[in-house]
Structure formats: C-alpha cells, structure tokens
Write a protein that holds these residues in place. Structure first.
Motif, PDB file in Angstrom:
ATOM      1  N   SER A 130       0.829  -1.202   0.000  1.00  0.00           N
ATOM      2  CA  SER A 130       0.000   0.000   0.000  1.00  0.00           C
ATOM      3  C   SER A 130       0.867   1.257   0.000  1.00  0.00           C
ATOM      4  CB  SER A 130      -0.935  -0.019   1.209  1.00  0.00           C
ATOM      5  OG  SER A 130      -1.806   1.071   1.165  1.00  0.00           O
ATOM      6  N   ARG A 131       1.922   1.251   0.797  1.00  0.00           N
ATOM      7  CA  ARG A 131       2.833   2.400   0.833  1.00  0.00           C
ATOM      8  C   ARG A 131       3.466   2.642  -0.537  1.00  0.00           C
ATOM      9  NH1 ARG A 131       5.668   0.644   6.402  1.00  0.00           N
ATOM     10  NH2 ARG A 131       4.190   1.653   7.804  1.00  0.00           N
ATOM     11  N   LEU A 132       3.896   1.584  -1.174  1.00  0.00           N
ATOM     12  CA  LEU A 132       4.522   1.708  -2.486  1.00  0.00           C
ATOM     13  C   LEU A 132       3.518   2.136  -3.545  1.00  0.00           C
ATOM     14  CD1 LEU A 132       6.819  -1.463  -2.409  1.00  0.00           C
ATOM     15  CD2 LEU A 132       7.512   0.944  -2.110  1.00  0.00           C
ATOM     16  N   SER A 133       2.291   1.639  -3.456  1.00  0.00           N
ATOM     17  CA  SER A 133       1.269   1.946  -4.449  1.00  0.00           C
ATOM     18  C   SER A 133       0.893   3.420  -4.446  1.00  0.00           C
ATOM     19  CB  SER A 133       0.020   1.087  -4.221  1.00  0.00           C
ATOM     20  OG  SER A 133      -0.952   1.388  -5.191  1.00  0.00           O
ATOM     21  N   ILE A 134       0.761   4.013  -3.290  1.00  0.00           N
ATOM     22  CA  ILE A 134       0.369   5.427  -3.250  1.00  0.00           C
ATOM     23  C   ILE A 134       1.451   6.282  -3.893  1.00  0.00           C
ATOM     24  CG2 ILE A 134       1.236   6.036  -0.938  1.00  0.00           C
ATOM     25  CD1 ILE A 134      -2.161   7.144  -2.301  1.00  0.00           C
ATOM     26  N   ALA A 140     -10.122  -0.365   3.263  1.00  0.00           N
ATOM     27  CA  ALA A 140     -10.834  -0.154   2.003  1.00  0.00           C
ATOM     28  C   ALA A 140      -9.944   0.677   1.107  1.00  0.00           C
ATOM     29  CB  ALA A 140     -12.164   0.559   2.249  1.00  0.00           C
ATOM     30  N   GLY A 141     -10.126   0.496  -0.190  1.00  0.00           N
ATOM     31  CA  GLY A 141      -9.333   1.292  -1.113  1.00  0.00           C
ATOM     32  C   GLY A 141      -9.140   0.579  -2.420  1.00  0.00           C
ATOM     33  N   PHE A 142      -8.020   0.876  -3.058  1.00  0.00           N
ATOM     34  CA  PHE A 142      -7.793   0.477  -4.435  1.00  0.00           C
ATOM     35  C   PHE A 142      -6.553  -0.382  -4.585  1.00  0.00           C
ATOM     36  CE2 PHE A 142      -9.792   4.635  -4.214  1.00  0.00           C
ATOM     37  CZ  PHE A 142     -10.953   4.419  -4.950  1.00  0.00           C
ATOM     38  N   GLY A 143      -6.601  -1.258  -5.583  1.00  0.00           N
ATOM     39  CA  GLY A 143      -5.448  -2.074  -5.928  1.00  0.00           C
ATOM     40  C   GLY A 143      -5.550  -2.526  -7.362  1.00  0.00           C
ATOM     41  N   PRO A 144      -4.410  -2.867  -7.973  1.00  0.00           N
ATOM     42  CA  PRO A 144      -4.441  -3.337  -9.353  1.00  0.00           C
ATOM     43  C   PRO A 144      -4.973  -4.761  -9.432  1.00  0.00           C
ATOM     44  CG  PRO A 144      -2.223  -3.467  -8.489  1.00  0.00           C
ATOM     45  CD  PRO A 144      -3.067  -2.831  -7.420  1.00  0.00           C
ATOM     46  N   ILE A 145      -5.668  -5.078 -10.516  1.00  0.00           N
ATOM     47  CA  ILE A 145      -6.040  -6.470 -10.775  1.00  0.00           C
ATOM     48  C   ILE A 145      -5.399  -6.893 -12.086  1.00  0.00           C
ATOM     49  CG2 ILE A 145      -8.093  -6.592  -9.336  1.00  0.00           C
ATOM     50  CD1 ILE A 145      -9.818  -6.059 -11.689  1.00  0.00           C
ATOM     51  N   ASP A 146      -5.375  -8.189 -12.330  1.00  0.00           N
ATOM     52  CA  ASP A 146      -4.565  -8.803 -13.378  1.00  0.00           C
ATOM     53  C   ASP A 146      -4.590  -8.113 -14.734  1.00  0.00           C
ATOM     54  OD1 ASP A 146      -3.778 -10.651 -11.524  1.00  0.00           O
ATOM     55  OD2 ASP A 146      -5.272 -12.129 -12.120  1.00  0.00           O
ATOM     56  N   ASP A 147      -5.749  -7.742 -15.228  1.00  0.00           N
ATOM     57  CA  ASP A 147      -5.811  -7.241 -16.598  1.00  0.00           C
ATOM     58  C   ASP A 147      -5.719  -5.715 -16.680  1.00  0.00           C
ATOM     59  OD1 ASP A 147      -8.252  -6.932 -15.417  1.00  0.00           O
ATOM     60  OD2 ASP A 147      -9.416  -7.810 -17.032  1.00  0.00           O
ATOM     61  N   CYS A 148      -4.827  -5.136 -15.884  1.00  0.00           N
ATOM     62  CA  CYS A 148      -4.532  -3.695 -15.924  1.00  0.00           C
ATOM     63  C   CYS A 148      -5.715  -2.815 -15.541  1.00  0.00           C
ATOM     64  CB  CYS A 148      -3.996  -3.302 -17.293  1.00  0.00           C
ATOM     65  SG  CYS A 148      -2.490  -4.168 -17.734  1.00  0.00           S
ATOM     66  N   GLU A 149      -6.567  -3.326 -14.708  1.00  0.00           N
ATOM     67  CA  GLU A 149      -7.695  -2.539 -14.194  1.00  0.00           C
ATOM     68  C   GLU A 149      -7.414  -2.240 -12.721  1.00  0.00           C
ATOM     69  OE1 GLU A 149     -10.837  -1.944 -15.906  1.00  0.00           O
ATOM     70  OE2 GLU A 149     -11.253  -3.776 -17.016  1.00  0.00           O
ATOM     71  N   ILE A 150      -8.214  -1.339 -12.159  1.00  0.00           N
ATOM     72  CA  ILE A 150      -8.104  -1.005 -10.744  1.00  0.00           C
ATOM     73  C   ILE A 150      -9.356  -1.500 -10.038  1.00  0.00           C
ATOM     74  CG2 ILE A 150      -7.907   0.834  -9.047  1.00  0.00           C
ATOM     75  CD1 ILE A 150      -6.412   2.465 -11.164  1.00  0.00           C
ATOM     76  N   GLU A 151      -9.129  -2.194  -8.956  1.00  0.00           N
ATOM     77  CA  GLU A 151     -10.221  -2.746  -8.144  1.00  0.00           C
ATOM     78  C   GLU A 151     -10.419  -1.880  -6.914  1.00  0.00           C
ATOM     79  OE1 GLU A 151     -10.989  -6.672  -5.322  1.00  0.00           O
ATOM     80  OE2 GLU A 151      -9.002  -6.296  -6.142  1.00  0.00           O
ATOM     81  N   VAL A 152     -11.662  -1.733  -6.491  1.00  0.00           N
ATOM     82  CA  VAL A 152     -11.972  -1.137  -5.202  1.00  0.00           C
ATOM     83  C   VAL A 152     -12.475  -2.262  -4.304  1.00  0.00           C
ATOM     84  CG1 VAL A 152     -14.369  -0.476  -5.780  1.00  0.00           C
ATOM     85  CG2 VAL A 152     -13.130   0.767  -3.990  1.00  0.00           C
ATOM     86  N   GLY A 153     -12.055  -2.243  -3.053  1.00  0.00           N
ATOM     87  CA  GLY A 153     -12.472  -3.285  -2.128  1.00  0.00           C
ATOM     88  C   GLY A 153     -12.644  -2.737  -0.724  1.00  0.00           C
ATOM     89  N   TYR A 154     -13.221  -3.547   0.133  1.00  0.00           N
ATOM     90  CA  TYR A 154     -13.511  -3.144   1.507  1.00  0.00           C
ATOM     91  C   TYR A 154     -13.657  -4.393   2.362  1.00  0.00           C
ATOM     92  CZ  TYR A 154     -17.846  -4.102  -0.878  1.00  0.00           C
ATOM     93  OH  TYR A 154     -18.793  -4.693  -1.672  1.00  0.00           O
ATOM     94  N   VAL A 155     -13.175  -4.316   3.590  1.00  0.00           N
ATOM     95  CA  VAL A 155     -13.308  -5.400   4.572  1.00  0.00           C
ATOM     96  C   VAL A 155     -13.381  -4.730   5.940  1.00  0.00           C
ATOM     97  CG1 VAL A 155     -12.299  -7.512   5.501  1.00  0.00           C
ATOM     98  CG2 VAL A 155     -11.823  -6.881   3.144  1.00  0.00           C
ATOM     99  N   PHE A 156     -14.349  -5.153   6.751  1.00  0.00           N
ATOM    100  CA  PHE A 156     -14.539  -4.544   8.064  1.00  0.00           C
ATOM    101  C   PHE A 156     -14.524  -5.588   9.175  1.00  0.00           C
ATOM    102  CE2 PHE A 156     -16.031  -1.341   5.211  1.00  0.00           C
ATOM    103  CZ  PHE A 156     -15.626  -0.161   5.814  1.00  0.00           C
TER     104      PHE A 156
END
Length: 191
Positions: free
Chosen positions: A79-83, A105-121
């Motif tokens: 996460s630190r590197l991604s920002i 919660a936030g964003f991360g890359p997914i396999d096919d060069c897209e950005i995913e949003v996710g959340y876990v509580f």
C-alpha cells in the motif's frame, strides 16, 4: 484573581478545541465520509489488520482464507509503495467518532490492468452500512484522482451482502467470471 484568570483561559482553550476538533482529528485523513476517515496504513495498524485478516468469519468469502502475518506486513508495504507509484492505495478505515480501526478499504491493481476497489470490516462494524459508505466516498475520489475509464469490484456470486453494497453504491453489474478459482459477479463504476 489568578484562579479566575486560569478558569477563563481554560474555558477559552476548551472552546477552541471544541470548535476545531473535527478538523484537528480529520487532518491525518486523505479522505473522510460522514462516519469514516481513510488514511495510509501505519506500522501500528498491524495488530488491527491481524485481527481483521486472521478472522475466519471476516475472511469466509476469500478463496485464500485467512492471511498470515507475513501477508499482512506485505499488504502494508504494498500500500505504501502503491500510493507513491500509482496515486492510489488501500487505506486504514477509522471510525471518526471513536478513533477506532474499523477495517480497510481502497484500491489495488487487478490482473488485466484494471483497478479494483475493495472493503473489509471487523465484525463489530458489520450491519451499520459502513461498506456502502466507504464505496460512496471512494468512488467519487477515484473519479477526481484517477485516469482510468472505470473501477472494478467483484465478490463471489454467493456473497449477497457484498454484491448488494456494490449495487447500492451505484456500481453496475457487467459480468460473471472466475476470480481466484471462484465464480464471481463483477461490477463497474465508470469514471
């Protein structure tokens, strides 16, 4: 006389803190919603992330199951590197009223060069609408700050609670596909 001046000074300080408390507390956040603050992970978040990502109930819909301590540390570093590299990251989610860690919660890359949003509580925050509130804060942030055509979210087809969060936050279904060996429904939010 000195006691009266002290009481007056104390009242002024309390009034100042009361008037500025929300901006003082929220200044560490990159983004806030009505009840939540989103900030970068800190090393001190490790015990809370461990409690979150090592809980079998929380991780029941994750094909890989619970996370290991090494995976949690890697998540913090990633996460630190991604920002820095990408301008987006996964964030620690803090309940503003109490200052308690609620999840991630936030964003991360997914396999096919897209950005995913996710959340876990954490379980104690379930059923309060915080996942939906997170998406409703994160998606407009993405629209302002990212240069991709859309944001993706997905969950197992059987995880109706998470799929409902995506729908209620304004995301649109676009396919059912296999992700991590599990049939998932994919949603998108156009930027």
């Amino acid at each position: 006389m000195l006691a009266g001046a002290y009481r007056l000074l104390l009242r002024i300080v309390i009034a100042f803190i009361s008037a500025h408390a929300s901006t003082m507390v929220q200044s560490e956040y990159l983004l806030t919603s009505e009840r939540l603050g989103f900030r970068l992970f800190e090393d001190a978040d490790f015990p809370d992330l461990q409690r979150l990502d090592m809980d079998p109930d929380v991780r029941a819909h994750f094909p890989d199951g619970i996370a290991t301590p090494a995976q949690i540390n890697a998540r913090i570093e990633r996460s630190r590197l991604s920002i820095q590299a990408n301008g987006y990251a996964e964030f620690a989610v803090i309940e503003l009223e109490t200052g308690r860690f609620a999840g991630r919660a936030g964003f991360g890359p997914i396999d096919d060069c897209e950005i995913e949003v996710g959340y876990v509580f954490l379980k104690e925050f379930w059923g309060r609408g915080l996942a939906q509130e997170s998406l409703r804060a994160l998606l407009p942030w993405a629209k302002e700050n990212l240069t991709v055509p859309r944001i993706i979210a997905y969950a197992p087809c059987t995880h109706s609670a998470s799929l409902n969060v995506m729908k209620k936050a304004g995301m649109r279904f676009f396919k059912t596909d296999n992700a991590h060996g599990v049939a998932c429904d994919f949603y998108q939010y156009s930027l």
